[in-house]
Design an enzyme around this catalytic site. Structure first.
Site: not given
Ligand code: S3P
Length: 448
Positions: A103, A329
């Site tokens: 993601g 996380d």
């Molecule tokens: C991350 C932000 C978080 C986290 C992901 C890594 C990042 O997600 O859960 O594992 O590197 O910016 P969200 O922005 O959806 O909270």
């Protein structure tokens, strides 16, 4: 991860009879590794990156930056060298950019691609194709870029970037470092000031690294615990070496295992200790965990240190909602700690867990219930009745293509009375390649 389609890697974990002992390093921070590759690809000159996480997720980002025209090579000491194209000069990729399970890679890349004059298509694996992209599409559309997604804002997604974008002023509706970062990355190629307001502070690796690469970024703290970030657009990023610290999110797996397995004591060296990432350490200390931090220093704007932990008698804990972004996380592994502890734990405000690599709220409940631990979800709070060291176990855990569920279930198995079975451990490679062997090097005894 195509291997997964044909060869899932199940695992049966038996309670360990021996303590976990030793000194170890965990792989590089995933969030910082993605950003290092992206910033290096946008910079002028050659960036050297030491300690890059070579997990599946980050390798997807590396492949994407190569497809966008950056040159990436790795030398025999595992140092990566990236020759950037300069902001505004990425080339059009000639195929779909497959972001796998990540993601962070997908959403941050949306920000970059929105303000480059290229057309691109992003996709990912079955887990990523279920995750919401509307949260980045909504603000980024206001730059003048066009997004065409599947129904419901799902990947695959076509982006027609705008090379002459408007800078954004955006207040985040959800606490998300990925959305914040996407807006800031889009702002790099927009004339004028991009401004992001976050009601609750989220991890600030993007801001730290922007400053490290010479961008003009101002961060103002608000009275309510939020931040306002201002970035001057159309300045150049200048290549700077990056040293990636160990990932605190990964460190938490051996760390919690050592807290729970009697007589254990382990030391993890060179862990990133950014205060916006260490809510889980605060929580564990509140639970009675014996944690020591030594040798602290700062590297590229990021605090780093060594963390030691000893087996501890843990008590239940009540974690406030405001702490969630700094440990977002870590809930799956903290749920295992709470399940083993004495007393009831309540983790508040976990709505965002529903849109992670899996619906983690549901998956945590299922993992614990199947292993005889009582749980309840009340609104978006997770309540866990600690088994006081007597987790029955015996369950079969479905890990839903989620690396952190797989690692959490493996730790659960180390302390449960009956064997715990996992359907698949393949996805651990997205963030923690070599996890099972590293755990065995401190005495976990996983049957490989
Ligand atoms: C991350 C932000 C978080 C986290 C992901 C890594 C990042 O997600 O859960 O594992 O590197 O910016 P969200 O922005 O959806 O909270």
């Amino acid at each position: 991860m195509t291997e997964h389609i044909f060869f899932p890697r199940p695992l049966c974990v038996k309670r360990t009879r021996q303590p976990l002992k030793g000194t170890l390093c965990v792989p590089g921070d995933k969030s910082i590794s993605h950003r290092a590759l992206m910033f290096a690809a946008l910079a002028q000159g050659q960036t050297g990156i030491t300690g890059l996480l070579e997990g599946e997720d980050v390798l997807r980002t590396a492949a994407a930056m190569r497809a966008l025209g950056a040159t990436l090579v790795k030398n025999e000491t595992k140092k990566w060298w990236v020759t950037g194209r300069g902001i505004g000069h990425l080339q059009e990729p000639d195929d779909v950019l497959d972001m796998g399970n990540s993601g962070t890679a997908a959403r941050l890349l949306c920000g970059i691609l929105a303000t480059h004059g290229v057309t691109s298509v992003l996709s990912g694996d079955a887990s990523l194709r279920k995750r919401p992209m509307k949260r980045v599409m909504d603000p980024l559309t206001q730059t003048g870029a066009t997004f065409l997604s599947r129904e419901g804002g799902l990947l695959p997604l076509t982006i027609r970037g705008n090379a002459h974008p408007s800078p954004l002023h955006y207040r985040l509706p959800v606490a998300s470092a990925q959305v914040k970062s996407a807006v800031l990355l889009a702002g790099l190629n927009a004339e004028g000031e991009t401004c992001v307001e976050e009601p609750v502070a989220t991890r600030d690796h993007t801001e730290n690294m922007l400053q490290h690469f010479g961008a003009e970024v101002a961060v103002e703290k608000t009275s309510m615990g939020g931040r306002i970030i201002r970035l001057k657009g159309r300045a150049s990023l200048i290549a700077r070496d990056v040293v990636v610290p160990g990932d605190v999110s990964s460190a938490l797996f051996p760390f919690v295992a050592a807290l729970l397995v009697p007589d254990s004591e382990i030391h993890i060296k060179g862990v990133g200790l950014n205060p916006l990432r260490t809510g889980a350490l605060t929580t564990i200390i509140e639970m009675g965990g014996l944690v020591t931090i030594t040798n602290t220093y700062t590297e590229g704007g990021e605090p780093v240190g060594d963390v030691s932990v000893r087996a501890s008698e843990l008590q239940g804990v009540d974690v406030p909602e405001e702490r969630a972004p700094s440990m977002i996380d870590e809930y799956p592994i903290l749920a295992v700690a709470a399940a083993y502890a004495r007393g009831v734990s309540r983790f508040r405000g976990l709505e965002e867990l529903r849109v992670k690599e899996s619906d983690r709220l549901r998956a945590i409940v299922s993992m614990l219930e199947k292993n005889g631990v009582r749980t309840e979800v009340e609104n978006n709070d997770l309540i866990i009745w600690g088994a006081g060291g007597n987790i029955p176990g015996g369950g079969y855990v479905e890990t839903h293509m989620d690396h952190r569920l797989a690692m959490s279930a493996s730790v659960l198995g180390l302390v449960a009375k009956q064997q715990v079975s996992l359907d698949d451990t393949c996805f651990i490679d997205t963030s923690f390649p070599g996890y099972l062997s590293l755990m065995n090097s401190i005495g976990a005894g996983f049957d490989l």
